[in-house]
Design an enzyme around this catalytic site. Structure first.
Site, PDB file in Angstrom:
ATOM      1  N   GLU A  52       0.888  -1.167   0.000  1.00 32.01           N
ATOM      2  CA  GLU A  52       0.000   0.000   0.000  1.00 32.01           C
ATOM      3  C   GLU A  52       0.920   1.209   0.000  1.00 32.01           C
ATOM      4  O   GLU A  52       1.648   1.441   0.963  1.00 32.01           O
ATOM      5  CB  GLU A  52      -0.914  -0.035   1.229  1.00 32.01           C
ATOM      6  CG  GLU A  52      -1.990   1.034   1.214  1.00 32.01           C
ATOM      7  CD  GLU A  52      -1.550   2.315   1.902  1.00 32.01           C
ATOM      8  OE1 GLU A  52      -0.939   3.172   1.219  1.00 32.01           O
ATOM      9  OE2 GLU A  52      -1.813   2.455   3.097  1.00 32.01           O
ATOM     10  N   CYS A  67      -1.700   8.433   4.505  1.00 27.27           N
ATOM     11  CA  CYS A  67      -1.731   7.992   3.112  1.00 27.27           C
ATOM     12  C   CYS A  67      -2.992   8.462   2.407  1.00 27.27           C
ATOM     13  O   CYS A  67      -3.063   8.458   1.179  1.00 27.27           O
ATOM     14  CB  CYS A  67      -1.609   6.472   3.029  1.00 27.27           C
ATOM     15  SG  CYS A  67      -2.789   5.581   4.062  1.00 27.27           S
TER      16      CYS A  67
END
Length: 497
Positions: free
Chosen positions: A264, A301
């Site tokens: 990720e 993120c």
């Protein structure tokens, strides 16, 4: 005399290496007293061998026992929560209230997986009875999911609890019946050690095989490389930057035997604001955008790094308000001096381009590892020609993109690549007019939000945290929520038994 910490290799401690490192606290630039050592090749091999030996027995451990193991980890973490949060604050500068919440999330994740592996309808088995009278005959078939084998987990810098040693990757792999070797993040090794000790204690308490869990420290890239290349490792998981994730994927591709690697890697998470919403709510939107992009000093993120607004009569008022708000903000302390310096370099690299203008920035306080909020702006037409200006800047900043019309909005979404999230702001009565934008968002993102901000990820059954490349390495899977367990399971059919 150095206070040295050991690696955790199954039930044992180990410290064979001579390459020491310590954390420099981002709070004041002082070196902390605990020292750690890069894991040696022999220690990496030993941890991998132990995990390989433990894999079969742990894979076949009853769900009830695995669930108790996960619940015990959560209980032990809560028991040592004060010490963990205190140390983590010194290593990361993240506020104690934030860390307490993150530890709560970590424990909730563990308990969620414990509950799910006990649920009869979650890890479903598929059975088909034999049909001996049919031509051709059909044997009886039972399709089950089993743990893929030892998993290498790489701790994240920005989530030292929820995405690190006992975070979602570790919790889901252990729930799947896979031994885990964590490569701890070098920015918070003492926090990692405290958490790792809780997992080992729970392993021993539940009489699980020696090797179900190990924690290896390493500031050197060599440690992660050797771990990923070890033939005993059957899968890997990483949360971090695109640069880091792609470097690890290159290592995985060097293996003789391929393995799945779930990275990720973050994104700019575009927020699209249509004219009707801007004209109705521009003051609220200006405040909300800045609150979201500066949350945690922008070190999420899901930080909204790109805000696309449809040209409007109020756009200058919106930009003026953005300027006023950001100029009044305080700077924050980032996770490390290196991260802060990289933020400054990326911001400077983007801001010097002639097609980009500075809308506003906060004042520097001259703090160590400082992150200064900043807002830039450009025209959609320029970004479409030069999409590199939309590159993620890890820190408290965002780019306002002014689009002439919906067509330009769609073109912007088309050139920015895969995303973790995409957001649409518009008035409810006009939502159906923007199905084309929603369709484009579904092509590029894993989570689509309506009239809300992307920071904050719910941990549950329905969550999807991951998106098309380069947001993540496999958009079919999530790294957050109960479905994350399926990354570390593979189907096996038992025929004729």
């Amino acid at each position: 005399m150095k206070d040295t910490e050991t690696h955790i290799i199954g039930y044992e401690n180990s410290m064979e290496g001579k390459e020491f490192f310590a954390v420099i606290s981002p709070l004041d630039g002082q070196t902390m007293r605990f020292h750690f050592c890069n894991a040696t090749e022999e220690e990496i091999n030993y941890a991998a061998q132990k995990a390989s030996i433990a894999a079969s027995a742990y894979r076949n451990t009853k769900p009830k026992k695995k669930a108790k193991f996960l619940n015990d980890i959560a209980q032990l973490l809560e028991k040592r929560s004060e010490e963990i949060v205190t140390v983590c604050f010194l290593e990361t500068a993240l506020p104690e209230m934030r860390l307490q919440g993150e530890l709560g999330r970590t424990c909730n994740q563990l308990r969620m997986f414990a509950q799910q592996i006990m649920a009869k309808n979650f890890l479903t088995e598929i059975y088909e009875e034999a049909l001996p009278e049919r031509v051709p005959q059909r044997p009886n078939l039972l399709r089950k999911l089993i743990g893929i084998g030892p998993v290498a987990v790489f701790g994240a810098s920005n989530f030292p609890l929820a995405f690190s040693v006992a975070g979602g990757d570790t919790a889901s792999a252990l729930a799947a019946g896979c031994p885990v070797i964590v490569k701890g993040h070098p920015l918070h090794p003492k926090t990692s050690q405290l958490v790792g000790e809780c997992i080992r204690e729970a392993t021993i308490k539940n009489q699980l095989p020696d090797g179900v869990f190990s924690l290896l420290h390493g500031k050197s890239n060599r440690v992660g490389q050797q771990l990923l290349l070890h033939p005993a490792i059957k899968a890997g998981a990483f949360t971090g930057s695109q640069k880091g994730g792609q470097a690890l994927l290159q290592i995985v591709n060097q293996r003789k035997t391929p393995i799945p690697f779930f990275a990720e890697m973050g994104s700019v998470n575009p927020v699209v604001i249509m004219r009707d919403s801007l004209e109705t709510n521009f003051a609220e939107l200006a405040s909300g955008i800045l609150n979201s992009c500066t949350l945690g000093v922008g070190q999420f993120c899901t930080n909204p790094g790109l805000v696309v607004i449809e040209k409007s009569e109020v756009q200058n008022q919106f930009l003026s308000l953005i300027h006023d708000i950001v100029e009044s903000l305080d700077s924050g302390t980032m996770l490390s001096a290196d991260i802060a310096n990289n933020y400054m370099d990326m911001k400077r690299k983007t801001a010097v381009q002639h097609i980009v203008k500075i809308v506003g920035k906060a004042q520097s306080k001259g703090k160590y590892a400082e992150g200064v909020p900043c807002v830039m702006a450009c025209r959609a037409a320029d970004l479409i020609k030069s999409p590199e200006i939309a590159e993620e800047i890890f820190g408290p900043s965002t780019m306002i993109v002014i689009a002439e019309d919906k067509n330009e909005i769609l073109q912007v979404l088309d050139v920015i690549g895969g995303q973790l999230t995409a957001t649409l702001f518009c008035e409810k009565e006009n939502l159906l007019q923007h199905q084309d934008i929603l369709d484009k968002m579904a092509e590029i993102a894993g989570r689509i939000l309506y009239n809300s901000y992307p920071t904050g990820v719910e941990v549950g059954l329905a969550m999807q945290h991951g998106g098309p490349w380069p947001a993540s390495s496999d958009s079919r899977f999530t790294s957050v929520g109960a479905q994350a367990i399926f990354r570390f399971l593979r189907p096996v059919v038992w025929q004729g038994f």
